[in-house]
Design a protein around this motif. Structure first.
Motif, PDB file in Angstrom:
ATOM      1  N   ALA A 186       0.823  -1.211   0.000  1.00  0.00           N
ATOM      2  CA  ALA A 186       0.000   0.000   0.000  1.00  0.00           C
ATOM      3  C   ALA A 186       0.855   1.258   0.000  1.00  0.00           C
ATOM      4  CB  ALA A 186      -0.932  -0.007   1.213  1.00  0.00           C
ATOM      5  N   VAL A 187       1.914   1.282   0.802  1.00  0.00           N
ATOM      6  CA  VAL A 187       2.788   2.463   0.860  1.00  0.00           C
ATOM      7  C   VAL A 187       3.515   2.646  -0.471  1.00  0.00           C
ATOM      8  CG1 VAL A 187       4.854   3.421   1.944  1.00  0.00           C
ATOM      9  CG2 VAL A 187       3.054   2.417   3.354  1.00  0.00           C
ATOM     10  N   ALA A 188       3.923   1.545  -1.092  1.00  0.00           N
ATOM     11  CA  ALA A 188       4.581   1.639  -2.395  1.00  0.00           C
ATOM     12  C   ALA A 188       3.650   2.239  -3.447  1.00  0.00           C
ATOM     13  CB  ALA A 188       5.055   0.260  -2.842  1.00  0.00           C
ATOM     14  N   ALA A 189       2.336   2.029  -3.265  1.00  0.00           N
ATOM     15  CA  ALA A 189       1.356   2.590  -4.195  1.00  0.00           C
ATOM     16  C   ALA A 189       0.980   4.028  -3.854  1.00  0.00           C
ATOM     17  CB  ALA A 189       0.103   1.716  -4.218  1.00  0.00           C
ATOM     18  N   GLY A 190       1.586   4.582  -2.789  1.00  0.00           N
ATOM     19  CA  GLY A 190       1.348   5.980  -2.435  1.00  0.00           C
ATOM     20  C   GLY A 190       0.342   6.216  -1.336  1.00  0.00           C
ATOM     21  N   HIS A 191      -0.120   5.167  -0.666  1.00  0.00           N
ATOM     22  CA  HIS A 191      -1.105   5.326   0.409  1.00  0.00           C
ATOM     23  C   HIS A 191      -0.402   5.569   1.740  1.00  0.00           C
ATOM     24  CE1 HIS A 191      -4.345   4.062  -2.260  1.00  0.00           C
ATOM     25  NE2 HIS A 191      -3.559   3.078  -2.670  1.00  0.00           N
ATOM     26  N   THR A 192      -1.061   6.301   2.618  1.00  0.00           N
ATOM     27  CA  THR A 192      -0.464   6.639   3.916  1.00  0.00           C
ATOM     28  C   THR A 192      -1.361   6.312   5.096  1.00  0.00           C
ATOM     29  OG1 THR A 192      -1.376   8.894   3.892  1.00  0.00           O
ATOM     30  CG2 THR A 192       0.776   8.569   2.847  1.00  0.00           C
ATOM     31  N   GLY A 193      -2.588   5.940   4.847  1.00  0.00           N
ATOM     32  CA  GLY A 193      -3.556   5.765   5.923  1.00  0.00           C
ATOM     33  C   GLY A 193      -4.430   6.987   6.106  1.00  0.00           C
ATOM     34  N   ASP A 194      -4.103   8.075   5.410  1.00  0.00           N
ATOM     35  CA  ASP A 194      -4.898   9.299   5.456  1.00  0.00           C
ATOM     36  C   ASP A 194      -6.120   9.134   4.556  1.00  0.00           C
ATOM     37  OD1 ASP A 194      -5.751  11.868   5.888  1.00  0.00           O
ATOM     38  OD2 ASP A 194      -4.166  12.836   4.728  1.00  0.00           O
ATOM     39  N   LEU A 195      -7.058  10.070   4.663  1.00  0.00           N
ATOM     40  CA  LEU A 195      -8.198  10.098   3.766  1.00  0.00           C
ATOM     41  C   LEU A 195      -7.745  10.447   2.357  1.00  0.00           C
ATOM     42  CD1 LEU A 195     -10.716  12.099   5.997  1.00  0.00           C
ATOM     43  CD2 LEU A 195     -10.632   9.626   5.680  1.00  0.00           C
ATOM     44  N   SER A 196      -8.585  10.135   1.377  1.00  0.00           N
ATOM     45  CA  SER A 196      -8.289  10.542   0.010  1.00  0.00           C
ATOM     46  C   SER A 196      -8.402  12.056  -0.107  1.00  0.00           C
ATOM     47  CB  SER A 196      -9.265   9.863  -0.962  1.00  0.00           C
ATOM     48  OG  SER A 196     -10.584  10.334  -0.730  1.00  0.00           O
ATOM     49  N   ALA A 197      -7.871  12.602  -1.203  1.00  0.00           N
ATOM     50  CA  ALA A 197      -7.882  14.054  -1.395  1.00  0.00           C
ATOM     51  C   ALA A 197      -9.302  14.606  -1.427  1.00  0.00           C
ATOM     52  CB  ALA A 197      -7.151  14.413  -2.693  1.00  0.00           C
ATOM     53  N   ASP A 198     -10.236  13.869  -2.030  1.00  0.00           N
ATOM     54  CA  ASP A 198     -11.615  14.339  -2.099  1.00  0.00           C
ATOM     55  C   ASP A 198     -12.261  14.369  -0.720  1.00  0.00           C
ATOM     56  OD1 ASP A 198     -11.473  14.691  -4.808  1.00  0.00           O
ATOM     57  OD2 ASP A 198     -12.343  12.738  -5.305  1.00  0.00           O
ATOM     58  N   GLN A 199     -11.906  13.392   0.130  1.00  0.00           N
ATOM     59  CA  GLN A 199     -12.499  13.331   1.458  1.00  0.00           C
ATOM     60  C   GLN A 199     -11.853  14.325   2.420  1.00  0.00           C
ATOM     61  OE1 GLN A 199     -11.657   9.151   1.959  1.00  0.00           O
ATOM     62  NE2 GLN A 199     -13.808   8.612   1.772  1.00  0.00           N
ATOM     63  N   ALA A 200     -10.531  14.486   2.294  1.00  0.00           N
ATOM     64  CA  ALA A 200      -9.807  15.342   3.229  1.00  0.00           C
ATOM     65  C   ALA A 200      -9.861  16.812   2.849  1.00  0.00           C
ATOM     66  CB  ALA A 200      -8.347  14.885   3.323  1.00  0.00           C
ATOM     67  N   GLY A 201     -10.120  17.109   1.575  1.00  0.00           N
ATOM     68  CA  GLY A 201     -10.080  18.498   1.128  1.00  0.00           C
ATOM     69  C   GLY A 201      -8.721  18.852   0.562  1.00  0.00           C
ATOM     70  N   GLU A 202      -8.691  19.841  -0.277  1.00  0.00           N
ATOM     71  CA  GLU A 202      -7.448  20.243  -0.920  1.00  0.00           C
ATOM     72  C   GLU A 202      -6.601  21.097   0.015  1.00  0.00           C
ATOM     73  OE1 GLU A 202      -6.468  19.294  -3.884  1.00  0.00           O
ATOM     74  OE2 GLU A 202      -8.293  18.177  -4.384  1.00  0.00           O
ATOM     75  N   VAL A 203      -5.299  21.040  -0.199  1.00  0.00           N
ATOM     76  CA  VAL A 203      -4.375  21.889   0.539  1.00  0.00           C
ATOM     77  C   VAL A 203      -3.501  22.654  -0.447  1.00  0.00           C
ATOM     78  CG1 VAL A 203      -4.315  20.351   2.519  1.00  0.00           C
ATOM     79  CG2 VAL A 203      -2.636  20.063   0.715  1.00  0.00           C
ATOM     80  N   ALA A 204      -3.018  23.787  -0.010  1.00  0.00           N
ATOM     81  CA  ALA A 204      -2.158  24.576  -0.883  1.00  0.00           C
ATOM     82  C   ALA A 204      -0.839  23.842  -1.095  1.00  0.00           C
ATOM     83  CB  ALA A 204      -1.878  25.946  -0.257  1.00  0.00           C
ATOM     84  N   PRO A 205      -0.296  23.854  -2.326  1.00  0.00           N
ATOM     85  CA  PRO A 205       0.979  23.200  -2.569  1.00  0.00           C
ATOM     86  C   PRO A 205       2.105  23.867  -1.802  1.00  0.00           C
ATOM     87  CG  PRO A 205       0.339  24.530  -4.469  1.00  0.00           C
ATOM     88  CD  PRO A 205      -0.831  24.524  -3.525  1.00  0.00           C
ATOM     89  N   ALA A 206       3.082  23.073  -1.364  1.00  0.00           N
ATOM     90  CA  ALA A 206       4.227  23.593  -0.616  1.00  0.00           C
ATOM     91  C   ALA A 206       5.482  23.345  -1.389  1.00  0.00           C
ATOM     92  CB  ALA A 206       4.312  22.932   0.760  1.00  0.00           C
ATOM     93  N   ALA A 207       6.381  24.298  -1.374  1.00  0.00           N
ATOM     94  CA  ALA A 207       7.651  24.163  -2.085  1.00  0.00           C
ATOM     95  C   ALA A 207       8.594  23.274  -1.303  1.00  0.00           C
ATOM     96  CB  ALA A 207       8.287  25.532  -2.300  1.00  0.00           C
ATOM     97  N   GLY A 208       9.527  22.636  -2.015  1.00  0.00           N
ATOM     98  CA  GLY A 208      10.528  21.815  -1.347  1.00  0.00           C
ATOM     99  C   GLY A 208      10.276  20.353  -1.523  1.00  0.00           C
TER     100      GLY A 208
END
Length: 329
Positions: free
Chosen positions: A307-329
């Motif tokens: 699951a982690v190799a596929a990019g999952h973290t245990g967090d909600l999906s982007a649609d469920q969690a809401g969008e966040v502003a992109p961060a540099a770095g």
């Protein structure tokens, strides 16, 4: 793209879609208009995401589309595939990401327990602090073994007690101190009890009674402490993410972990309630304890790594969690 101008032009369409989505009944023309506006706003959201991903506007349009989608397609019960995805993707990913924290906490607690046990077993003053001789003898000879009475009531009591310890570690994790306090006291208590049993030549009984359920039970408690400490460390070192964003993401993943811990403690409670105090041979009891612990770590490492190799973290999906502003770095 000028977001203010874009919003000013399309706000009437958004407001109209919101109004149609709230109506209890729609005629044919209004239903067609609802579908047309839904498609238009979906295009607007795609445009905003690709050209100027303002988190406030993206969240507003996402919420609007979710409401409209329910109106168009109708509400539905949560799909079993969502439950399956949680069990085989989100939960193992959350555990896998904190696996090293769990291992370190486990080693530290075992070290504290061993030191406390040796101290009580070899120092007369430490042994005396465990209670008067008559009380110690009664505990070693009768109370410790009789505590493990098979049955669903006992299993429920055990699960409640252990879940409360885990909840303290998870809930107080943000402090960074409270999980350490809970883990330390738990390790000292177990170690001191084992030391007292050893002082009366009953260490083998202690290990036989604690091993069937304790392997998974203690691992779950250690995992709760590790999850809480990981949340605290996110505040100290959020990495490339903004601290508020990192804390929100790790906090949601912590909820996922807490659900998994409740299940793990439920399993250990069943083992303690129906296996530890049963008439099964001790070899079988300990084998069951080893098996459930091995199953837990196989679940974490096999499914979690994937699951982690596929990019999952245990967090909600982007649609469920809401969008966040992109961060540099």
């Amino acid at each position: 793209m000028d977001l203010d101008a874009f919003a000013a032009v399309h706000t009437p369409e958004w407001d109209r879609l919101a109004a149609l989505s709230r109506r209890r009944r729609l005629d044919g023309a209004e239903a067609d208009e609802l579908v047309r506006l839904y498609q238009a706003v979906a295009t607007h959201l795609s445009t905003v995401r690709s050209t100027a991903p303002d988190p406030v506007l993206v969240t507003r349009l996402s919420d609007l589309l979710n409401t409209a989608r329910t109106r168009v397609a109708g509400s539905h019960e949560p799909a079993w595939r969502d439950v399956t995805r949680f069990a085989v993707v989100s939960l193992p990913a959350a555990f896998y990401r904190i696996r090293w924290w769990i291992h370190v906490v486990t080693l530290a607690c075992l070290a504290v327990a061993v030191v406390a046990g040796v101290y009580v077993a070899t120092d007369p003053d430490a042994l005396a602090a465990m209670g008067p001789p008559s009380a110690r003898e009664a505990y070693v000879e009768e109370a410790f073994a009789s505590y493990y009475e098979p049955g669903p009531g006992f299993a429920g009591v055990v699960w409640t007690n252990n879940a409360w310890i885990a909840a303290q570690c998870v809930g107080g994790g943000i402090t960074g101190v409270y999980p350490l306090y809970v883990l330390y006291n738990n390790a000292v208590s177990i170690g001191a009890t084992g030391g007292m049993m050893a002082a009366y030549d009953e260490l083998d009984l202690f290990l036989m009674l604690i091993s069937p359920h304790g392997l998974l039970e203690l691992t779950a408690v250690f995992a709760a402490g590790a999850a809480g400490l990981r949340l605290f460390w996110t505040v100290v070192d959020p990495g490339h993410r903004r601290r508020a964003v990192a804390l929100a993401q790790e906090g949601r993943a912590l909820v996922t972990t807490a659900i998994g811990l409740a299940v793990a403690l439920g399993v250990s409670g069943l083992v303690e309630g129906f296996v530890t105090g049963s008439n099964l041979p001790w070899g079988v009891k300990i084998a069951i304890g080893v098996l459930v612990l091995a199953a837990f770590w196989a679940y974490v490492y096999v499914l979690g790594r994937r699951a982690v190799a596929a990019g999952h973290t245990g967090d909600l999906s982007a649609d469920q969690a809401g969008e966040v502003a992109p961060a540099a770095g």
